[in-house]
Motif scaffolding. Structure first.
Motif, PDB file in Angstrom:
ATOM      1  N   ALA A 160      60.382  45.695-115.889  1.00  0.00           N
ATOM      2  CA  ALA A 160      59.201  44.820-115.841  1.00  0.00           C
ATOM      3  C   ALA A 160      58.496  44.739-117.186  1.00  0.00           C
ATOM      4  O   ALA A 160      57.873  43.714-117.511  1.00  0.00           O
ATOM      5  CB  ALA A 160      58.237  45.314-114.762  1.00  0.00           C
ATOM      6  N   TYR A 161      58.603  45.776-118.001  1.00  0.00           N
ATOM      7  CA  TYR A 161      57.930  45.793-119.299  1.00  0.00           C
ATOM      8  C   TYR A 161      58.445  44.714-120.240  1.00  0.00           C
ATOM      9  O   TYR A 161      57.767  44.357-121.213  1.00  0.00           O
ATOM     10  CB  TYR A 161      58.087  47.169-119.963  1.00  0.00           C
ATOM     11  N   THR A 162      59.641  44.176-119.987  1.00  0.00           N
ATOM     12  CA  THR A 162      60.172  43.135-120.882  1.00  0.00           C
ATOM     13  C   THR A 162      59.329  41.867-120.831  1.00  0.00           C
ATOM     14  O   THR A 162      59.384  41.048-121.751  1.00  0.00           O
ATOM     15  CB  THR A 162      61.637  42.799-120.533  1.00  0.00           C
ATOM     16  N   LYS A 163      58.533  41.704-119.769  1.00  0.00           N
ATOM     17  CA  LYS A 163      57.657  40.527-119.679  1.00  0.00           C
ATOM     18  C   LYS A 163      56.594  40.544-120.767  1.00  0.00           C
ATOM     19  O   LYS A 163      56.021  39.497-121.101  1.00  0.00           O
ATOM     20  CB  LYS A 163      56.996  40.476-118.302  1.00  0.00           C
ATOM     21  N   ASN A 164      56.315  41.716-121.309  1.00  0.00           N
ATOM     22  CA  ASN A 164      55.297  41.832-122.344  1.00  0.00           C
ATOM     23  C   ASN A 164      55.875  41.739-123.755  1.00  0.00           C
ATOM     24  O   ASN A 164      55.131  41.842-124.732  1.00  0.00           O
ATOM     25  CB  ASN A 164      54.553  43.161-122.178  1.00  0.00           C
ATOM     26  N   GLU A 165      57.175  41.560-123.856  1.00  0.00           N
ATOM     27  CA  GLU A 165      57.798  41.412-125.175  1.00  0.00           C
ATOM     28  C   GLU A 165      57.627  39.980-125.660  1.00  0.00           C
ATOM     29  O   GLU A 165      57.191  39.100-124.911  1.00  0.00           O
ATOM     30  CB  GLU A 165      59.272  41.830-125.083  1.00  0.00           C
ATOM     31  N   SER A 166      57.979  39.721-126.897  1.00  0.00           N
ATOM     32  CA  SER A 166      57.655  38.432-127.511  1.00  0.00           C
ATOM     33  C   SER A 166      58.401  37.257-126.897  1.00  0.00           C
ATOM     34  O   SER A 166      58.031  36.101-127.133  1.00  0.00           O
ATOM     35  CB  SER A 166      57.921  38.492-129.020  1.00  0.00           C
ATOM     36  N   ALA A 167      59.449  37.510-126.135  1.00  0.00           N
ATOM     37  CA  ALA A 167      60.128  36.463-125.369  1.00  0.00           C
ATOM     38  C   ALA A 167      60.635  37.103-124.080  1.00  0.00           C
ATOM     39  O   ALA A 167      61.168  38.212-124.103  1.00  0.00           O
ATOM     40  CB  ALA A 167      61.282  35.857-126.158  1.00  0.00           C
ATOM     41  N   PRO A 168      60.475  36.437-122.947  1.00  0.00           N
ATOM     42  CA  PRO A 168      60.921  37.012-121.678  1.00  0.00           C
ATOM     43  C   PRO A 168      62.435  36.937-121.528  1.00  0.00           C
ATOM     44  O   PRO A 168      63.113  36.194-122.255  1.00  0.00           O
ATOM     45  CB  PRO A 168      60.229  36.131-120.646  1.00  0.00           C
ATOM     46  N   LEU A 169      62.970  37.692-120.587  1.00  0.00           N
ATOM     47  CA  LEU A 169      64.386  37.567-120.254  1.00  0.00           C
ATOM     48  C   LEU A 169      64.641  36.180-119.698  1.00  0.00           C
ATOM     49  O   LEU A 169      63.787  35.580-119.046  1.00  0.00           O
ATOM     50  CB  LEU A 169      64.792  38.623-119.225  1.00  0.00           C
ATOM     51  N   GLY A 170      65.847  35.676-119.951  1.00  0.00           N
ATOM     52  CA  GLY A 170      66.137  34.295-119.571  1.00  0.00           C
ATOM     53  C   GLY A 170      67.013  34.131-118.357  1.00  0.00           C
ATOM     54  O   GLY A 170      67.271  32.993-117.937  1.00  0.00           O
ATOM     55  N   GLY A 171      67.483  35.231-117.765  1.00  0.00           N
ATOM     56  CA  GLY A 171      68.450  35.116-116.689  1.00  0.00           C
ATOM     57  C   GLY A 171      67.886  35.395-115.308  1.00  0.00           C
ATOM     58  O   GLY A 171      66.699  35.679-115.136  1.00  0.00           O
ATOM     59  N   ARG A 172      68.770  35.319-114.329  1.00  0.00           N
ATOM     60  CA  ARG A 172      68.430  35.510-112.921  1.00  0.00           C
ATOM     61  C   ARG A 172      69.013  36.830-112.436  1.00  0.00           C
ATOM     62  O   ARG A 172      70.161  37.161-112.724  1.00  0.00           O
ATOM     63  CB  ARG A 172      69.006  34.352-112.109  1.00  0.00           C
ATOM     64  N   ASP A 173      68.245  37.589-111.670  1.00  0.00           N
ATOM     65  CA  ASP A 173      68.719  38.834-111.076  1.00  0.00           C
ATOM     66  C   ASP A 173      69.563  38.498-109.839  1.00  0.00           C
ATOM     67  O   ASP A 173      69.048  37.959-108.854  1.00  0.00           O
ATOM     68  CB  ASP A 173      67.529  39.714-110.696  1.00  0.00           C
ATOM     69  N   LEU A 174      70.854  38.793-109.904  1.00  0.00           N
ATOM     70  CA  LEU A 174      71.770  38.497-108.807  1.00  0.00           C
ATOM     71  C   LEU A 174      71.992  39.695-107.888  1.00  0.00           C
ATOM     72  O   LEU A 174      72.838  39.632-106.990  1.00  0.00           O
ATOM     73  CB  LEU A 174      73.124  38.044-109.372  1.00  0.00           C
TER      74      LEU A 174
END
Length: 559
Positions: free
Chosen positions: A404-418
């Motif tokens: 969840a901490y990646t949401k606070n980085e300068s760009a969010p993750l771009g993929g979908r959790d499968l």
């Protein structure tokens, strides 16, 4: 159950390990595997581990995708225990950008890495990568071979992405090399005791597996292994060529060896830099003979395809050695296995060779995910479009790794959790759309001093951007793939802002109705559907309009 390739009287058969006498067998890979049986150290089998295997330039032309002409028993066996994705797509059909994308979890327009010059760390120094996320979660994150592209990011992103003992207490990162094929050919059949890139990678992977499962290690592991084959050159042991009786003459051609009807010039690519190194390519006319409606002589096409298939067979055996080592340590039930190609590949289809395009065959990849503790995964087939950028959140979801901490980085993750799809909590959605893209440098910028452009060149001639400063790109092609359609729109490139500019200058529409994603589909091979660009036919005007609007929304392109 283990499988080895047994070659006798020119026939290929599959034998189980119980059928082979271990003390006397001369099956391929036995010499290397014999060293594994004496390895010591066992991890706590209750820990859940990850083995992530990437094959370079591997298209989904494998027996598990209905392609029975290819010999690959270990991927076949793995597929039986895995979920197989028939529509999995790379975000760009080039090694460095693709790996920068799925290992960072961001798309190429976010990484701003579209060639062999830039990497994601230039724009995302704070980004947590896929292996780093597992490292932060308490895993031993280790790897070897071609995981990242060499130098992009620098030094394999050590120590940020990986365990601090790599390049320190443990061996340095191993990126393999091998001698050129005799006569500088694209392929060569060599004695089994010759030097091969992928046997070196396998040996290092086995050593790392020993390191992370030693008796004093208490943490689970994330082991990433990057095989080089079937990337050129196709240097492989003789047995892998013997798996194809009849040699090149018995190797089939692609069903369509010229560009699609109504093809867009910008869609075509000439891999001059990559193919000019090989003497047999020169003997066939050289890379400059390539054109949208011209291909190499048939005997050359058969020879190149033969070499590629043999390299696939060799890589498949190396994968098997890794899986056997996991089994020898009693870790099969606690180790998730993800096997994937970094992008697709052309084998003479659509007059194309190598990658570098937005066509289906250049961006579609094999993807197998095995999760032993999820019974719903084994033997399942998912046809909904998915992307390599989905791997990061999916890995994390399967192993309950908090990201969840990646949401606070300068760009969010771009993929979908499968992960919920794999665990049968939610259903795959045929409305999903996969995205890919590729730049063009029209006018021979790659080959001219100071990236100057030759205005007399056709739009398809010498359009490489591999080593071109990204501000000098002339065009970017954006492509979407849904359950039925592949749609691609080409835009001029605004180098100052690094984005598409103005309206689309060319569009492509290909109908994949009836495409089963296999070689043996009821409506034909998945490699043969893009034979006609329908974008300029009035009957498809509404489809084009809808596809264009969605593409512009997904890629953030002004209408």
């Amino acid at each position: 159950m283990r499988h080895v390739i047994s070659l006798a009287l020119g026939l290929v058969s599959i034998a189980t390990a119980s059928d082979v006498a271990p003390a006397t067998s001369n099956a391929p890979g036995d010499a290397l595997r014999a060293t594994d049986s004496s390895r010591t150290g066992a991890a706590n089998a209750t820990k859940r581990n990850v083995l992530f295997v990437i094959s370079d330039d591997l298209r989904p032309e494998l027996p598990c995708y209905g392609c029975s002409h290819v010999v690959a028993p270990r991927t076949t066996a793995l597929a039986e225990e895995s979920t197989k994705f028939t529509r999995a797509y790379a975000q760009q059909s080039l090694c460095a950008p693709s790996r920068n994308s799925f290992l960072s979890g961001r798309r190429p327009d976010a990484t701003e890495s579209w060639q062999f010059v830039d990497d994601f760390r230039e724009i995302g120094p704070d980004w947590t990568t896929l292996p780093e996320a597992f490292k932060k979660a308490g895993y031993q994150s280790v790897g070897c071979g071609k995981v990242y592209h060499p130098g992009l990011p620098p030094n394999w992103d050590l120590p940020t992405s990986w365990d601090s003992r790599m390049n320190a207490t443990w061996d340095d990162w191993m990126y393999p090399t091998e001698p050129q094929c005799p006569n500088n050919a694209t392929w060569c059949s060599m004695p089994e005791d010759s030097v091969f890139e992928d046997t070196q990678t396998t040996r290092t992977a086995l050593q790392l597996l020993d390191n992370v499962t030693a008796s004093n290690e208490t943490k689970p592991f994330f082991l990433a292994v990057g095989f080089r084959k079937p990337h050129l050159q196709w240097r492989a042991p003789a047995w892998s060529f013997d798996a194809y009786p009849g040699g090149p003459n018995a190797t089939a051609l692609a069903n369509r060896t010229t560009a699609p009807d109504g093809a867009v010039d910008l869609a075509f690519h000439m891999p001059v830099a990559e193919l000019s190194a090989f003497a047999d390519v020169a003997a066939c006319g050289g890379p400059l003979v390539m054109a949208p409606n011209t291909n190499y002589p048939e005997h050359c096409q058969r020879s190149f395809r033969y070499g590629y298939y043999a390299a696939v067979t060799f890589m498949d055996e190396q994968l098997g050695i890794l899986l056997d080592a996991v089994e020898d340590k009693g870790l099969t039930a606690s180790t998730a296995v993800i096997f994937v190609g970094d992008h697709g590949w052309h084998l003479g289809d659509q007059a194309e060779w190598l990658k570098f395009t937005n066509y289906e065959n250049s961006v579609r990849v094999p993807l197998l995910i095995k999760v032993p503790w999820l019974p719903s995964v084994a033997g399942r087939i998912i046809d909904a479009p998915v992307e390599l950028v989905d791997l990061y959140p999916t890995f994390a979801g399967l192993l309950k790794v908090e990201i969840a901490y990646t949401k606070n980085e300068s760009a969010p993750l771009g993929g979908r959790d499968l992960s919920n799809v794999l665990s049968n909590k939610t259903a795959p959605d045929d409305s999903w759309v996969a995205r890919s893209q590729f730049p063009r440098c029209v006018g021979g910028e790659e080959y001219n001093a100071n990236f100057t452009r030759n205005a007399s060149y056709p739009m398809w001639y010498l359009t490489d951007c591999n080593d071109v400063n990204r501000t000098y790109f002339t065009h970017m092609g954006y492509s979407t793939r849904d359950e039925r359609w592949r749609f691609t729109a080409w835009y001029r490139w605004a180098g100052g802002s690094l984005q598409a500019s103005g309206p689309a200058v060319a569009v492509e529409l290909y109908d994949h109705a009836g495409d089963a994603g296999t070689c043996d589909g009821p409506n034909g091979s998945a490699f043969d559907f893009e034979t006609k660009n329908l974008a300029n036919e009035s009957a498809y005007a509404d489809v084009v309009l809808a596809q264009l609007g969605r593409l512009q929304t997904l890629f953030g392109i002004a209408g």
